[in-house]
Design a protein around this motif. Structure first.
Motif, mmCIF file in Angstrom:
data_model
loop_
_atom_site.group_PDB
_atom_site.id
_atom_site.type_symbol
_atom_site.label_atom_id
_atom_site.label_comp_id
_atom_site.label_asym_id
_atom_site.label_seq_id
_atom_site.Cartn_x
_atom_site.Cartn_y
_atom_site.Cartn_z
ATOM 1 N N LEU A 190 0.820 -1.210 0.000
ATOM 2 C CA LEU A 190 0.000 0.000 0.000
ATOM 3 C C LEU A 190 0.856 1.264 0.000
ATOM 4 N N THR A 191 1.977 1.238 0.697
ATOM 5 C CA THR A 191 2.884 2.381 0.686
ATOM 6 C C THR A 191 3.473 2.595 -0.702
ATOM 7 N N GLY A 192 3.852 1.523 -1.365
ATOM 8 C CA GLY A 192 4.370 1.616 -2.732
ATOM 9 C C GLY A 192 3.314 2.145 -3.694
ATOM 10 N N PHE A 193 2.091 1.687 -3.535
ATOM 11 C CA PHE A 193 1.002 2.159 -4.384
ATOM 12 C C PHE A 193 0.766 3.655 -4.174
ATOM 13 N N ALA A 194 0.765 4.104 -2.924
ATOM 14 C CA ALA A 194 0.558 5.524 -2.629
ATOM 15 C C ALA A 194 1.699 6.366 -3.200
ATOM 16 N N PHE A 195 2.919 5.872 -3.138
ATOM 17 C CA PHE A 195 4.069 6.589 -3.674
ATOM 18 C C PHE A 195 3.949 6.774 -5.186
ATOM 19 N N VAL A 196 3.621 5.711 -5.894
ATOM 20 C CA VAL A 196 3.473 5.774 -7.347
ATOM 21 C C VAL A 196 2.304 6.682 -7.729
ATOM 22 N N ALA A 197 1.205 6.596 -7.007
ATOM 23 C CA ALA A 197 0.057 7.461 -7.288
ATOM 24 C C ALA A 197 0.428 8.931 -7.085
ATOM 25 N N GLY A 198 1.217 9.224 -6.076
ATOM 26 C CA GLY A 198 1.654 10.596 -5.832
ATOM 27 C C GLY A 198 2.544 11.117 -6.934
ATOM 28 N N ILE A 199 3.438 10.285 -7.432
ATOM 29 C CA ILE A 199 4.314 10.691 -8.533
ATOM 30 C C ILE A 199 3.493 10.981 -9.786
ATOM 31 N N LEU A 200 2.540 10.125 -10.095
ATOM 32 C CA LEU A 200 1.701 10.332 -11.274
ATOM 33 C C LEU A 200 0.842 11.587 -11.133
ATOM 34 N N PHE A 201 0.340 11.843 -9.935
ATOM 35 C CA PHE A 201 -0.462 13.039 -9.696
ATOM 36 C C PHE A 201 0.374 14.304 -9.901
ATOM 37 N N GLU A 202 1.572 14.338 -9.362
ATOM 38 C CA GLU A 202 2.433 15.509 -9.502
ATOM 39 C C GLU A 202 2.884 15.721 -10.950
ATOM 40 N N ARG A 203 3.142 14.633 -11.663
ATOM 41 C CA ARG A 203 3.537 14.754 -13.072
ATOM 42 C C ARG A 203 2.404 15.342 -13.894
ATOM 43 N N ASN A 204 1.178 14.894 -13.626
ATOM 44 C CA ASN A 204 0.022 15.426 -14.339
ATOM 45 C C ASN A 204 -0.189 16.897 -14.001
ATOM 46 N N ASN A 205 0.020 17.256 -12.733
ATOM 47 C CA ASN A 205 -0.123 18.646 -12.316
ATOM 48 C C ASN A 205 0.921 19.531 -13.010
ATOM 49 N N ALA A 206 2.136 19.057 -13.118
ATOM 50 C CA ALA A 206 3.183 19.827 -13.794
ATOM 51 C C ALA A 206 2.861 19.995 -15.279
ATOM 52 N N GLN A 207 2.320 18.953 -15.890
ATOM 53 C CA GLN A 207 1.957 19.033 -17.303
ATOM 54 C C GLN A 207 0.824 20.030 -17.513
ATOM 55 N N ASP A 208 -0.170 20.024 -16.641
ATOM 56 C CA ASP A 208 -1.275 20.975 -16.752
ATOM 57 C C ASP A 208 -0.790 22.412 -16.571
ATOM 58 N N THR A 209 0.114 22.623 -15.632
ATOM 59 C CA THR A 209 0.664 23.961 -15.406
ATOM 60 C C THR A 209 1.447 24.436 -16.621
#
Length: 50
Positions: free
Chosen positions: A10-29
């Motif tokens: 679950l910790t690994g899943f949360a880490f990967v989800a956080g990376i994907l969320f931040e990458r998408n946020n950077a792309q939108d910005t």
């Protein structure tokens, strides 16, 4: 033992989800600022932290 394994998964899943969320946020910005998102790099815009 199962609880420890579940915690690691679950910790690994949360880490990967956080990376994907931040990458998408950077792309939108980048695109909202008028830049192009090429190979995970924002090109053609000067974004500042206002």
């Amino acid at each position: 033992m199962f609880r420890l394994l579940r915690l690691i998964i679950l910790t690994g899943f949360a880490f990967v989800a956080g990376i994907l969320f931040e990458r998408n946020n950077a792309q939108d910005t980048c695109t909202s600022g008028g830049g192009l998102w090429i190979d995970d790099i924002c090109v053609g815009v000067d974004l500042t932290n206002d």
